[in-house]
Design an enzyme around this catalytic site. Structure first.
Site, PDB file in Angstrom:
ATOM      1  N   GLY A   1      62.364 -32.315   7.275  1.00 29.27           N
ATOM      2  CA  GLY A   1      61.296 -31.971   6.343  1.00 29.27           C
ATOM      3  C   GLY A   1      60.332 -30.926   6.870  1.00 29.27           C
ATOM      4  O   GLY A   1      59.453 -30.472   6.134  1.00 29.27           O
TER       5      GLY A   1
ATOM      6  N   GLU B   1      70.716 -26.932  18.843  1.00 27.61           N
ATOM      7  CA  GLU B   1      71.364 -28.248  18.817  1.00 27.61           C
ATOM      8  C   GLU B   1      72.581 -28.205  17.900  1.00 27.61           C
ATOM      9  O   GLU B   1      72.476 -27.794  16.747  1.00 27.61           O
ATOM     10  CB  GLU B   1      70.358 -29.287  18.303  1.00 27.61           C
TER      11      GLU B   1
ATOM     12  N   LYS C   1      61.248 -37.154  18.978  1.00 23.66           N
ATOM     13  CA  LYS C   1      61.589 -36.524  17.702  1.00 23.66           C
ATOM     14  C   LYS C   1      61.105 -37.452  16.588  1.00 23.66           C
ATOM     15  O   LYS C   1      61.681 -38.537  16.391  1.00 23.66           O
ATOM     16  CB  LYS C   1      63.109 -36.333  17.654  1.00 23.66           C
TER      17      LYS C   1
ATOM     18  N   GLY D   1      66.811 -27.909  10.342  1.00 19.94           N
ATOM     19  CA  GLY D   1      68.205 -28.137   9.996  1.00 19.94           C
ATOM     20  C   GLY D   1      68.682 -27.233   8.883  1.00 19.94           C
ATOM     21  O   GLY D   1      68.967 -26.053   9.094  1.00 19.94           O
TER      22      GLY D   1
END
Length: 203
Positions: free
Chosen positions: A153, A34, A123, A173
């Site tokens: 997290g 992504e 999500k 991420g």
């Protein structure tokens, strides 16, 4: 193609980095990638990565807020849309264009609005606030077959906690990419994530 349910979130990546970083992720075993639209020239990055890797990976966009954004991503060759919120117009446009839709949800109200709009998966965001207990409580009322991802997290250290409450997979991420990281560092972190996912998913 079959995928591990790990979405690498490349916030802040530049078009020149896109192909080398995405190639390293694919080679490590992560094939859902992504590019958030608040990255520099994100649609260009999506286009380059999709052109180079469409036979080996799915390249999509994150932080998608409008139907116009969805159309731009589809035009660049992206195949899935991730949003921070449950926006039924974004979900609708995503499905109309034949892309997969993963809206962000935080409550049962969000989750069922997304399901009714036709979301491909959910999500749970931010997962570190909801925690595995919050997700477990919501999973009890959601359709069992619907894929759910813990994002915000989630890391290899806690994959097992989220697997235990029924999560399908994860969005990674800053664990997997931050601006300035070398391709080698991204590759190493991707390998650790894949190992933790495979271990947790086999139980």
């Amino acid at each position: 193609m079959s995928h591990r349910h790990i979405i690498a979130i490349l916030r802040g990546i530049t078009p020149d980095e896109a192909v080398p970083v995405c190639t390293a992720l694919v080679e490590a075993g992560i094939t859902l990638i992504e590019v958030p639209l608040n990255s520099p020239n994100a649609v260009d990055s999506i286009g380059r990565a999709a052109a180079a890797l469409s036979d080996r990976a799915e390249i999509g966009a994150g932080t998608v807020l409008t139907p116009e954004d969805v159309r731009a991503v589809a035009g660049a060759g992206g195949t899935f849309i991730v949003s921070p919120d449950t926006n039924v117009e974004v979900i609708g446009e995503t499905l109309r264009l034949g892309l997969k839709s993963y809206p962000g949800v935080f409550s049962p109200t969000d989750a069922f609005a997304a399901i009714r709009a036709g979301a491909t998966g959910l999500k749970f965001f931010p997962a570190e606030v909801l925690g595995s207990k919050g997700i477990k409580a919501m999973k009890a009322v959601l359709p069992p077959a619907l894929p759910v991802y813990a994002v915000g997290g989630a890391s290899p250290d806690n994959f097992h906690e989220f697997f235990a409450v029924g999560c399908t997979g994860f969005g990674l991420g800053t664990y997997i990419f931050k601006p300035g990281m070398s391709v080698a560092e991204v590759a190493e972190r991707a390998k650790l994530a894949v190992a933790a996912y495979d271990k947790g998913n086999s139980k």
